[in-house]
Design a protein around this motif. Structure first.
Motif, mmCIF file in Angstrom:
data_model
loop_
_atom_site.group_PDB
_atom_site.id
_atom_site.type_symbol
_atom_site.label_atom_id
_atom_site.label_comp_id
_atom_site.label_asym_id
_atom_site.label_seq_id
_atom_site.Cartn_x
_atom_site.Cartn_y
_atom_site.Cartn_z
ATOM 1 N N ALA A 113 1.804 -17.766 -1.839
ATOM 2 C CA ALA A 113 1.509 -19.089 -1.569
ATOM 3 C C ALA A 113 2.234 -19.295 -0.207
ATOM 4 O O ALA A 113 1.852 -20.289 0.799
ATOM 5 N N ALA A 114 3.433 -18.558 0.122
ATOM 6 C CA ALA A 114 4.061 -18.625 1.398
ATOM 7 C C ALA A 114 3.346 -18.010 2.470
ATOM 8 O O ALA A 114 3.137 -18.752 3.704
ATOM 9 N N ALA A 115 2.593 -17.129 2.096
ATOM 10 C CA ALA A 115 1.747 -16.575 3.099
ATOM 11 C C ALA A 115 0.481 -17.284 3.612
ATOM 12 O O ALA A 115 0.110 -17.453 4.566
ATOM 13 N N LEU A 116 0.020 -18.161 2.461
ATOM 14 C CA LEU A 116 -1.148 -18.846 2.656
ATOM 15 C C LEU A 116 -0.665 -20.055 3.598
ATOM 16 O O LEU A 116 -1.364 -20.454 4.433
ATOM 17 N N LEU A 117 0.596 -20.618 3.294
ATOM 18 C CA LEU A 117 0.750 -21.700 4.429
ATOM 19 C C LEU A 117 1.003 -21.273 5.474
ATOM 20 O O LEU A 117 0.767 -21.939 6.467
ATOM 21 N N ALA A 118 1.632 -20.153 5.732
ATOM 22 C CA ALA A 118 2.049 -19.565 7.071
ATOM 23 C C ALA A 118 0.527 -19.502 7.847
ATOM 24 O O ALA A 118 0.559 -19.849 8.969
ATOM 25 N N LYS A 119 -0.345 -18.736 7.222
ATOM 26 C CA LYS A 119 -1.588 -18.672 7.610
ATOM 27 C C LYS A 119 -2.452 -19.980 8.074
ATOM 28 O O LYS A 119 -2.900 -19.956 9.203
ATOM 29 N N ALA A 120 -2.273 -21.000 7.199
ATOM 30 C CA ALA A 120 -2.858 -22.348 7.543
ATOM 31 C C ALA A 120 -2.258 -22.869 8.664
ATOM 32 O O ALA A 120 -2.688 -23.534 9.579
ATOM 33 N N HIS A 121 -0.827 -22.856 8.577
ATOM 34 C CA HIS A 121 -0.327 -23.520 9.848
ATOM 35 C C HIS A 121 -0.483 -22.723 11.185
ATOM 36 O O HIS A 121 -0.524 -23.571 12.144
ATOM 37 N N ALA A 122 -0.759 -21.544 11.278
ATOM 38 C CA ALA A 122 -0.962 -20.814 12.471
ATOM 39 C C ALA A 122 -2.438 -21.413 13.095
ATOM 40 O O ALA A 122 -2.501 -21.209 14.242
ATOM 41 N N GLY A 123 -3.175 -21.718 12.171
ATOM 42 C CA GLY A 123 -4.523 -22.081 12.813
ATOM 43 C C GLY A 123 -5.284 -20.944 12.987
ATOM 44 O O GLY A 123 -4.856 -19.686 12.870
ATOM 45 N N PRO A 124 -6.661 -21.001 13.381
ATOM 46 C CA PRO A 124 -7.587 -19.841 13.499
ATOM 47 C C PRO A 124 -7.153 -18.909 14.598
ATOM 48 O O PRO A 124 -6.536 -19.674 15.740
ATOM 49 N N ASP A 125 -7.460 -17.628 14.572
ATOM 50 C CA ASP A 125 -7.199 -16.806 15.741
ATOM 51 C C ASP A 125 -7.922 -17.094 17.011
ATOM 52 O O ASP A 125 -7.309 -16.871 17.806
ATOM 53 N N ARG A 126 -9.090 -17.459 16.977
ATOM 54 C CA ARG A 126 -9.757 -18.020 18.110
ATOM 55 C C ARG A 126 -9.610 -19.478 18.323
ATOM 56 O O ARG A 126 -9.719 -20.118 17.552
ATOM 57 N N THR B 229 -18.122 -23.915 -13.702
ATOM 58 C CA THR B 229 -18.457 -22.388 -13.150
ATOM 59 C C THR B 229 -16.922 -21.946 -12.705
ATOM 60 O O THR B 229 -16.090 -22.499 -12.183
ATOM 61 N N PRO B 230 -16.835 -20.438 -13.202
ATOM 62 C CA PRO B 230 -15.607 -19.827 -12.824
ATOM 63 C C PRO B 230 -15.366 -19.809 -11.378
ATOM 64 O O PRO B 230 -16.369 -19.376 -10.577
ATOM 65 N N GLU B 231 -14.008 -19.661 -10.980
ATOM 66 C CA GLU B 231 -13.799 -19.645 -9.438
ATOM 67 C C GLU B 231 -13.688 -18.040 -9.368
ATOM 68 O O GLU B 231 -12.937 -17.421 -9.874
ATOM 69 N N LEU B 232 -14.700 -17.584 -8.446
ATOM 70 C CA LEU B 232 -14.673 -16.006 -8.285
ATOM 71 C C LEU B 232 -13.558 -15.626 -7.292
ATOM 72 O O LEU B 232 -13.186 -16.475 -6.565
ATOM 73 N N MET B 233 -12.887 -14.619 -7.423
ATOM 74 C CA MET B 233 -12.082 -13.790 -6.598
ATOM 75 C C MET B 233 -12.848 -13.596 -5.230
ATOM 76 O O MET B 233 -13.905 -13.260 -5.176
ATOM 77 N N ARG B 234 -12.143 -13.876 -3.907
ATOM 78 C CA ARG B 234 -12.767 -13.798 -2.791
ATOM 79 C C ARG B 234 -12.181 -12.568 -1.870
ATOM 80 O O ARG B 234 -11.023 -12.467 -2.173
ATOM 81 N N PRO B 235 -12.799 -12.026 -0.891
ATOM 82 C CA PRO B 235 -12.168 -11.156 -0.059
ATOM 83 C C PRO B 235 -10.964 -11.914 0.844
ATOM 84 O O PRO B 235 -10.982 -13.020 1.126
ATOM 85 N N GLY B 236 -9.857 -10.864 0.801
ATOM 86 C CA GLY B 236 -8.647 -11.516 1.288
ATOM 87 C C GLY B 236 -7.546 -12.051 0.165
ATOM 88 O O GLY B 236 -6.422 -12.164 0.605
#
Length: 649
Positions: free
Chosen positions: A571-584, A285-292
């Motif tokens: 890719a850099a933004a994704l790793l930075a977001k992943a490293h920061a953890g969730p907002d709450r 099944t194709p991987e659909l684009m997602r919000p964000g």
């Protein structure tokens, strides 16, 4: 003998029983240049010196003779070989090298047999026995002790030496072997355990011992989907589970051998058979684009032939840049999830050849083993709660970090695969004609699909639902509850509080659900045949749902291809977001004592004696704060038991 010569076919000649080679002209052996480098310099120079003298005896001229030089009379080829050897012995003795004709003849025979190596003095490099003078019985006993330690826990060399002595004492041949010194035994142990990890890692030791005994081969794969591999492994990161407790998860993934494309990867607390089936459904099944997701991740902006594939598969219109690959063969291990009836039936339904590897042979599916290990190196270590691959690498207080939930981490992993993995040059995808050039999985797929073509799997929506795991639930007035989530739909009106008619399931209804999409479920309407009723979650707005309905921008067509800079930034933004953890941060559950202390703290108000005894610090006004005067506060008086309650003030 004396007959008339005639022509005979070689096949007839060689097949004759009387055929025999009477004589053949020999030639000098080629000089083993590599072995000459192992000789000491003095021995090498002496061998080359003797080669020049022997060549003059054999051919009449030394090797450095000029063109047109005539041989010396004593070395003329017309003379006998014995006479030439005697002449060389006289010449060398006159020059100060006392040799005899027998010595020259001996060097000549050695040269004709082994070349320059036959003239060298091998005493400096003479090989000694592999295990020295140690008795063979001691060697055999130590080998048995090492073999017994393969599947046991790791022990030190002291235990292995003790076990060797025990084996020798219990030997049935009755011959007492003489044990050498402890130092000699340790040297023997080092020779016998080289490369076996007998006193090292037990996991590596078992892998080496039960590995392949024949040369490694490779199953050729020249088309996408020709050979695919599936496996699961624990992920080295903590996640926030549904009950708020930090726990570990397992990663189950499928990779295409020809292109190294990760077609699907899912995270679960424990891999089950239904997870493998869902993984298979997502692969086709194709991987659909997602919000964000950034627009550079669209398939229409990648190197994939999107324009030519779109007429063949309309599902690719809003797909992300992850190839859709239909498996022809899937290689797996003997895990319960992959040998289950559910997964085998799914492969049979899609006409996929399921090929289990031999037990204890992870090297037979080395591509997926290496791929899942690379996830820990390239992605997992950037996440909060990273545990490392061993306890020696584990940090402290990891559960106090802002951990991602399972659904959030699944969405990050899917985005990382499309962003980073598919656009990363792979060392196993090098061009044979230009080994210095390595391709990315997306580039390799684009090149192979041009030659092999693309045939989409005609999976309807009902087929996809059939591949999902099933549960049996009752349809109540409020809907259907699964793991404290309530699902409902107006189409369930005729099914509420009604039995399904399936006696084996006590009248419950079959519900299919996607473990990685909590937004909806599908209820089989047994009365309508094979119809499905879709029920949605009542509160999808309370948490980020990774696979909800997407609002697509249909006008964004004909966009330029995504540049490497855009993908690298994503890719850099994704790793930075992943490293920061969730907002709450997850609020810790308060105990009874915590609630009691908080209640007592609130009870200690400004008018209480405890509050009056503690000075109140001056409060600074925040910029822009309302500075209007507050109303007058009239404090309540304190109760005095000795005061007359009827006295008026």
């Amino acid at each position: 003998m004396g007959g008339t010569p005639r022509a005979v076919l070689p096949a007839v000649l060689f097949a004759d029983d009387d055929f025999e080679v009477v004589d053949s002209s020999g030639r000098m052996p080629l000089p083993p240049v590599s072995l000459l480098e192992t000789l000491p310099q003095a021995a090498l120079e002496k061998a080359l010196w003797w080669e020049g003298r022997i060549l003059e005896v054999l051919g009449g001229l030394p090797p450095d003779a000029d063109a047109g030089t005539e041989p010396k009379p004593q070395y003329d080829p017309s003379r006998s070989l014995t006479a030439r050897e005697r002449a060389k012995a006289v010449e060398l003795t006159t020059a100060g090298h006392k040799v005899t004709a027998g010595t020259v003849a001996n060097y000549r025979r050695r040269y004709e047999k082994n070349g320059v190596m036959g003239l060298a003095d091998h005493r400096p490099v003479r090989k000694t026995p592999k295990y020295g003078t140690v008795d063979d019985a001691v060697v055999d006993a130590m080998r048995q002790a090492i073999s017994e330690a393969t599947d046991a826990s790791t022990r030190t060399g002291t235990f292995l030496l003790w076990r060797t002595e025990q084996i020798l004492k219990a030997s049935e041949d009755g011959r007492e072997a003489k044990l050498p010194s402890r130092r000699t035994l340790y040297r023997l142990l080092g020779k016998l355990t080289t490369g076996t990890h007998t006193t090292g890692s037990a996991k590596t030791r078992r892998s080496r011992a039960h590995g392949a005994t024949v040369p490694f081969g490779e199953l050729p794969a020249f088309a996408p989907g020709e050979v695919m591999q599936i496996d699961s492994t624990p992920l080295d990161v903590l996640v926030r589970l549904d009950d708020g407790v930090a726990g570990t998860v397992e990663l189950t993934g499928m990779v295409d051998v020809a292109t190294r494309t990760v077609t699907a990867a899912v995270l679960r607390p424990t891999t089950k058979a239904v997870d493998a089936s869902v993984l298979l459904a997502r692969t086709v099944t194709p991987e659909l684009m997602r919000p964000g997701w950034v627009d550079a991740l669209r398939m229409s902006r990648s190197v994939l032939p999107h324009r030519r594939l779109l007429p063949l598969d309309e599902r690719l219109e809003h797909a992300a840049a992850r190839p859709v690959i239909v498996p022809e063969m899937i290689v797996c291990d003997h895990g319960k999830a992959f040998m289950s009836r559910n997964f085998v039936a799914s492969c049979r339904f899609l006409q996929i050849d399921l090929q289990p590897a031999h037990k204890g042979s992870p090297f037979e599916k080395g591509t997926i083993e290496k791929t899942l290990a690379s996830v820990g190196t390239l992605f997992t270590q950037f996440l909060p709660g990273f545990t490392g691959n061993t306890t020696d690498h584990r940090g402290r207080h990891l559960d106090k970090q802002p951990l991602w939930s399972l659904l959030e981490l699944q969405e990050l992993l899917d985005e990382w695969i499309v962003t980073k993995w598919q656009n990363r040059p792979h060392d196993g995808l090098r061009d044979p004609a230009a080994p210095s050039r390595s391709f990315t999985p997306t580039e390799k797929y684009a090149a192979l699909v041009e030659a092999c073509g693309y045939v989409p799997v005609a999976l309807t929506g009902d087929d996809y639902i059939e591949l999902l795991p099933s549960l049996w639930r009752a349809v109540n007035d409020y809907g259907i509850k699964i793991k404290r989530r309530t699902y409902d739909s107006p189409d369930l009106a005729g099914l509420r509080r009604q039995p399904s008619g399936v006696k084996e399931k006590k009248g419950l209804w079959a519900v299919h659900h996607d473990p990685y999409d909590v937004s909806r479920i599908w209820v089989r309407d047994h009365h309508a045949g094979s119809g499905w009723i879709e029920a949605t979650w009542k509160h999808p707005h309370r948490v980020p749902v990774p696979f909800g309905e997407l609002a697509w921008d249909h006008a964004a067509q004909g966009l330029p291809e995504a540049t490497e800079a855009e993908i690298a930034d994503a890719a850099a933004a994704l790793l930075a977001k992943a490293h920061a953890g969730p907002d709450r941060l997850a609020k810790p559950k308060r105990t009874t004592r915590d609630k009691r202390v908080a209640a007592r703290t609130r009870a200690t108000g400004p008018g209480s004696p405890a509050a009056a005894a503690k000075p109140t610090p001056a409060r600074r006004e925040a910029p822009g704060e309302d500075t209007e005067p507050l109303a007058e506060v009239i404090p309540l008086g304190l109760f005095d038991p000795f005061e007359d309650p009827w006295r008026r003030t």
